[in-house]
Design a protein around this motif. Structure first.
Motif, PDB file in Angstrom:
ATOM      1  N   GLN A  88     -33.371 -26.418  12.830  1.00  0.00           N
ATOM      2  CA  GLN A  88     -32.801 -25.985  11.547  1.00  0.00           C
ATOM      3  C   GLN A  88     -31.463 -26.684  11.317  1.00  0.00           C
ATOM      4  OE1 GLN A  88     -32.452 -21.746  11.308  1.00  0.00           O
ATOM      5  NE2 GLN A  88     -32.006 -21.704   9.109  1.00  0.00           N
ATOM      6  N   GLU A  89     -31.494 -27.757  10.533  1.00  0.00           N
ATOM      7  CA  GLU A  89     -30.303 -28.575  10.323  1.00  0.00           C
ATOM      8  C   GLU A  89     -29.608 -28.202   9.020  1.00  0.00           C
ATOM      9  OE1 GLU A  89     -29.034 -30.782  12.585  1.00  0.00           O
ATOM     10  OE2 GLU A  89     -30.565 -29.781  13.788  1.00  0.00           O
ATOM     11  N   GLU A  90     -28.324 -27.863   9.125  1.00  0.00           N
ATOM     12  CA  GLU A  90     -27.585 -27.477   7.926  1.00  0.00           C
ATOM     13  C   GLU A  90     -27.525 -28.638   6.935  1.00  0.00           C
ATOM     14  OE1 GLU A  90     -23.614 -26.466   8.992  1.00  0.00           O
ATOM     15  OE2 GLU A  90     -23.365 -28.187  10.303  1.00  0.00           O
ATOM     16  N   ASP A  91     -27.373 -28.287   5.683  1.00  0.00           N
ATOM     17  CA  ASP A  91     -27.330 -29.252   4.577  1.00  0.00           C
ATOM     18  C   ASP A  91     -28.682 -29.902   4.304  1.00  0.00           C
ATOM     19  OD1 ASP A  91     -24.596 -28.782   4.254  1.00  0.00           O
ATOM     20  OD2 ASP A  91     -24.068 -30.346   5.686  1.00  0.00           O
ATOM     21  N   THR A  92     -29.753 -29.312   4.832  1.00  0.00           N
ATOM     22  CA  THR A  92     -31.093 -29.773   4.479  1.00  0.00           C
ATOM     23  C   THR A  92     -31.814 -28.642   3.745  1.00  0.00           C
ATOM     24  OG1 THR A  92     -32.089 -29.012   6.556  1.00  0.00           O
ATOM     25  CG2 THR A  92     -31.223 -31.283   6.498  1.00  0.00           C
ATOM     26  N   PRO A  93     -32.707 -28.970   2.817  1.00  0.00           N
ATOM     27  CA  PRO A  93     -33.427 -27.920   2.089  1.00  0.00           C
ATOM     28  C   PRO A  93     -34.196 -26.976   3.000  1.00  0.00           C
ATOM     29  CG  PRO A  93     -33.684 -30.024   0.969  1.00  0.00           C
ATOM     30  CD  PRO A  93     -32.996 -30.325   2.271  1.00  0.00           C
ATOM     31  N   ALA A  94     -34.767 -27.501   4.081  1.00  0.00           N
ATOM     32  CA  ALA A  94     -35.579 -26.658   4.962  1.00  0.00           C
ATOM     33  C   ALA A  94     -34.753 -25.598   5.669  1.00  0.00           C
ATOM     34  CB  ALA A  94     -36.300 -27.525   5.988  1.00  0.00           C
ATOM     35  N   ALA A  95     -33.474 -25.869   5.859  1.00  0.00           N
ATOM     36  CA  ALA A  95     -32.624 -24.934   6.601  1.00  0.00           C
ATOM     37  C   ALA A  95     -32.472 -23.596   5.887  1.00  0.00           C
ATOM     38  CB  ALA A  95     -31.252 -25.554   6.838  1.00  0.00           C
ATOM     39  N   VAL A  96     -32.613 -23.595   4.568  1.00  0.00           N
ATOM     40  CA  VAL A  96     -32.447 -22.349   3.798  1.00  0.00           C
ATOM     41  C   VAL A  96     -33.774 -21.833   3.263  1.00  0.00           C
ATOM     42  CG1 VAL A  96     -30.051 -22.837   3.194  1.00  0.00           C
ATOM     43  CG2 VAL A  96     -31.869 -23.707   1.724  1.00  0.00           C
ATOM     44  N   MET A  97     -34.863 -22.425   3.717  1.00  0.00           N
ATOM     45  CA  MET A  97     -36.175 -21.916   3.298  1.00  0.00           C
ATOM     46  C   MET A  97     -36.424 -20.546   3.909  1.00  0.00           C
ATOM     47  SD  MET A  97     -38.744 -25.201   3.506  1.00  0.00           S
ATOM     48  CE  MET A  97     -38.640 -26.552   2.328  1.00  0.00           C
ATOM     49  N   PRO A  98     -37.152 -19.689   3.195  1.00  0.00           N
ATOM     50  CA  PRO A  98     -37.526 -18.401   3.794  1.00  0.00           C
ATOM     51  C   PRO A  98     -38.547 -18.608   4.909  1.00  0.00           C
ATOM     52  CG  PRO A  98     -38.643 -18.716   1.693  1.00  0.00           C
ATOM     53  CD  PRO A  98     -37.668 -19.857   1.834  1.00  0.00           C
ATOM     54  N   GLU A  99     -38.814 -17.553   5.623  1.00  0.00           N
ATOM     55  CA  GLU A  99     -39.836 -17.543   6.673  1.00  0.00           C
ATOM     56  C   GLU A  99     -39.531 -18.532   7.792  1.00  0.00           C
ATOM     57  OE1 GLU A  99     -44.035 -17.036   5.087  1.00  0.00           O
ATOM     58  OE2 GLU A  99     -43.012 -17.801   3.290  1.00  0.00           O
ATOM     59  N   GLN A 100     -38.284 -18.537   8.251  1.00  0.00           N
ATOM     60  CA  GLN A 100     -37.931 -19.331   9.425  1.00  0.00           C
ATOM     61  C   GLN A 100     -38.673 -18.765  10.632  1.00  0.00           C
ATOM     62  OE1 GLN A 100     -35.733 -22.045   9.591  1.00  0.00           O
ATOM     63  NE2 GLN A 100     -35.525 -22.011   7.352  1.00  0.00           N
ATOM     64  N   ILE A 101     -39.124 -19.663  11.492  1.00  0.00           N
ATOM     65  CA  ILE A 101     -39.946 -19.267  12.639  1.00  0.00           C
ATOM     66  C   ILE A 101     -39.056 -19.033  13.863  1.00  0.00           C
ATOM     67  CG2 ILE A 101     -41.897 -19.924  14.097  1.00  0.00           C
ATOM     68  CD1 ILE A 101     -42.644 -19.634  11.164  1.00  0.00           C
ATOM     69  N   GLU A 102     -39.391 -18.008  14.639  1.00  0.00           N
ATOM     70  CA  GLU A 102     -38.629 -17.721  15.850  1.00  0.00           C
ATOM     71  C   GLU A 102     -38.769 -18.860  16.853  1.00  0.00           C
ATOM     72  OE1 GLU A 102     -39.827 -14.030  17.491  1.00  0.00           O
ATOM     73  OE2 GLU A 102     -39.182 -12.831  15.758  1.00  0.00           O
ATOM     74  N   ASP A 103     -37.686 -19.102  17.588  1.00  0.00           N
ATOM     75  CA  ASP A 103     -37.678 -20.214  18.552  1.00  0.00           C
ATOM     76  C   ASP A 103     -38.801 -20.095  19.566  1.00  0.00           C
ATOM     77  OD1 ASP A 103     -35.502 -21.306  17.294  1.00  0.00           O
ATOM     78  OD2 ASP A 103     -34.025 -20.586  18.748  1.00  0.00           O
ATOM     79  N   GLU A 104     -39.067 -18.874  20.011  1.00  0.00           N
ATOM     80  CA  GLU A 104     -40.117 -18.693  21.016  1.00  0.00           C
ATOM     81  C   GLU A 104     -41.471 -19.125  20.475  1.00  0.00           C
ATOM     82  OE1 GLU A 104     -42.123 -15.144  23.751  1.00  0.00           O
ATOM     83  OE2 GLU A 104     -40.345 -14.730  22.516  1.00  0.00           O
ATOM     84  N   VAL A 105     -41.744 -18.824  19.217  1.00  0.00           N
ATOM     85  CA  VAL A 105     -43.019 -19.203  18.602  1.00  0.00           C
ATOM     86  C   VAL A 105     -43.103 -20.718  18.459  1.00  0.00           C
ATOM     87  CG1 VAL A 105     -44.444 -19.018  16.522  1.00  0.00           C
ATOM     88  CG2 VAL A 105     -43.223 -17.007  17.393  1.00  0.00           C
ATOM     89  N   LYS A 106     -41.987 -21.347  18.039  1.00  0.00           N
ATOM     90  CA  LYS A 106     -41.955 -22.810  17.932  1.00  0.00           C
ATOM     91  C   LYS A 106     -42.324 -23.458  19.263  1.00  0.00           C
ATOM     92  CE  LYS A 106     -37.904 -22.750  14.861  1.00  0.00           C
ATOM     93  NZ  LYS A 106     -36.494 -23.183  14.770  1.00  0.00           N
TER      94      LYS A 106
END
Length: 453
Positions: free
Chosen positions: A340-358
């Motif tokens: 999750q990189e700041e200043d990128t559109p994906a960073a503020v998208m909903p439904e972020q996935i938990e690190d363990e699941v990744k």
């Protein structure tokens, strides 16, 4: 003055490092690998994903301790992290004397000399940040760090794709090709120095020339490079699948020096995830492109990269990707857990996935790919392949080599059992007699010990 130079991140960053080393060497500076023996330290940083950012920061902090004690006379941060987080570095690591942005690497001598003369801190540092849209630096002086038998050739800077997870356009600018004549001149010089394998890199190699010549010009560049005496292999990395043309594939098939190897980062196979990523392909288009590549170049080796746990990736999306990987049977594959990189559109998208699941999903994909890769190495037994010697195992009659299917650092090796005397950079014919997981084992077959016949 001894300089410790630390290069972090990708091979594109490495070419910048080698250019800076060349400029400094021309001015009489010498280099050391030992921090305690250095007068100056330069860190060419990376910030592409969280792990790379952390490595860059930790390296700067370690060297900052030597700067505090006075053992280092100057500490310089260059590259992507310096470009993106210059102010934060100045505030949090005050021992860093000078910052050099991604487009200002040609100013490294001025930066080093200024640091030694005490001309540091604001506003001096601002002299080493240039507009991201300037023409990319053309390499004139370079110190190879790859051993001398292979080298990377960066053919373009920046990117226009703006994938939603990627920070590259903000730290490297838009896509700008390096003129063909400058690249051929650099390649000729590298060949004169003994380089036999040239590895073409850019954020995306397949768009080369669109900005300069009004069309994709990678096929023309390959044709020119293939005429250079001394070069034996030309390898392509980072080819976006949607930009691969039949013309490019035809040149790869017809030109003996161009390796039948393509790195095509697809990132995912679920259409809805690809759309959220800002990618410009669908799964069906990927299937068609991969099929076309294999139709034109039957013995092609395909490498790809995937992202697990992108925001909004459902279990169904992941299973779709898993099936795709199983069916496509890529020769080489790497998986990165989404960062999750700041200043990128994906960073503020909903439904972020938990690190363990990744990480679980990443591990499952890698386990699947491991089985595919092991099967492919077993299938190679009995084949005769050309290989380039990388070195010799200590105290054994075994040489380490790479085939056309193996890019440096990321792929496997071919271990050659022989009592013959071989030199690094030699090309030899090898009969593959066995496999060991990702690697091959073989013995010399009759053939040339220079470039391929």
């Amino acid at each position: 003055m001894n300089i410790l130079f630390v290069s972090l991140g990708c091979d594109k960053n490495l070419t910048d490092t080698e250019m800076m080393l060349g400029l400094l060497q021309k001015k009489g500076f010498t280099f050391t690998d030992e921090p305690e023996a250095a007068d100056i330290a330069v860190v060419n940083t990376c910030c592409f994903i969280g792990d790379a950012k952390e490595e860059s920061i930790n390296t700067l902090l370690e060297l900052a301790n030597l700067r505090k004690t006075g053992k280092l006379k100057a500490l310089i941060a260059a590259g992507c992290l310096a470009q993106r987080y210059g102010e934060e570095i100045q505030e949090e690591i005050p021992e860093v004397d000078v910052l050099v942005g991604t487009m200002a690497i040609e100013e490294i001598v001025t930066a080093v000399e200024g640091a030694l003369n005490g001309k540091t801190r604001h506003p001096y540092q601002q002299n080493h940040f240039r507009d991201l849209e300037v023409p990319p630096p053309v390499c004139r002086e370079r110190v190879l760090t790859t051993g001398g038998h292979f080298a990377y050739l960066k053919i373009a800077e920046g990117c226009d794709k703006h994938c939603t997870y990627c920070i590259i356009p903000k730290v490297r600018g838009s896509y700008r090709s390096i003129p063909m004549e400058a690249l051929t001149a650099q390649a000729e010089k590298l060949a004169e120095q003994g380089v036999k394998e040239l590895i073409l890199v850019a954020q995306e190699t397949t768009l080369y020339g669109v900005d300069l010549y009004g069309e994709k010009s990678l096929p023309q560049l390959l044709t020119k490079l293939a005429k250079i005496d001394g070069l034996c292999w030309i390898r392509l990395l980072y080819c976006y699948p949607e930009e691969i043309t039949d013309e490019l594939l035809q040149v790869m098939w017809e030109e003996p020096k161009v390796c039948h190897y393509l790195d095509i980062p697809i990132q995912h196979a679920s259409d809805q995830v690809l759309k959220r990523m800002g990618r410009r392909t669908t799964q069906e288009e990927l299937r068609q492109k991969i099929g076309r590549i294999r139709e034109v170049i039957p013995d092609v080796c395909l490498r790809t990269a995937l992202i697990s746990g992108f925001p909004g990736e459902t279990q169904e999306d992941f299973e779709e990707l898993y099936r795709f990987v199983n069916e496509m049977e890529f020769d080489r594959l790497g998986v990165f857990a989404y960062s999750q990189e700041e200043d990128t559109p994906a960073a503020v998208m909903p439904e972020q996935i938990e690190d363990e699941v990744k990480e679980v999903r990443r591990a499952e994909l890698m386990e699947l790919q491991q089985a595919i890769a092991f099967e492919k190495t077993e299938e190679a037994v009995g084949q005769v392949l050309y290989a380039m010697v990388e070195g010799k195992a200590a105290d054994e009659d075994v040489y380490v080599a790479r085939t056309y299917r193996d890019a440096p650092e990321v792929d496997g090796y071919l271990f050659i059992n022989t009592t013959a005397v071989l030199m690094t950079g030699d090309f030899v014919k090898v009969l593959v007699t066995d496999s060991n997981e990702y690697d091959l084992i073989g013995e010399l077959a009759d053939g040339s010990q220079s470039c391929m016949d």
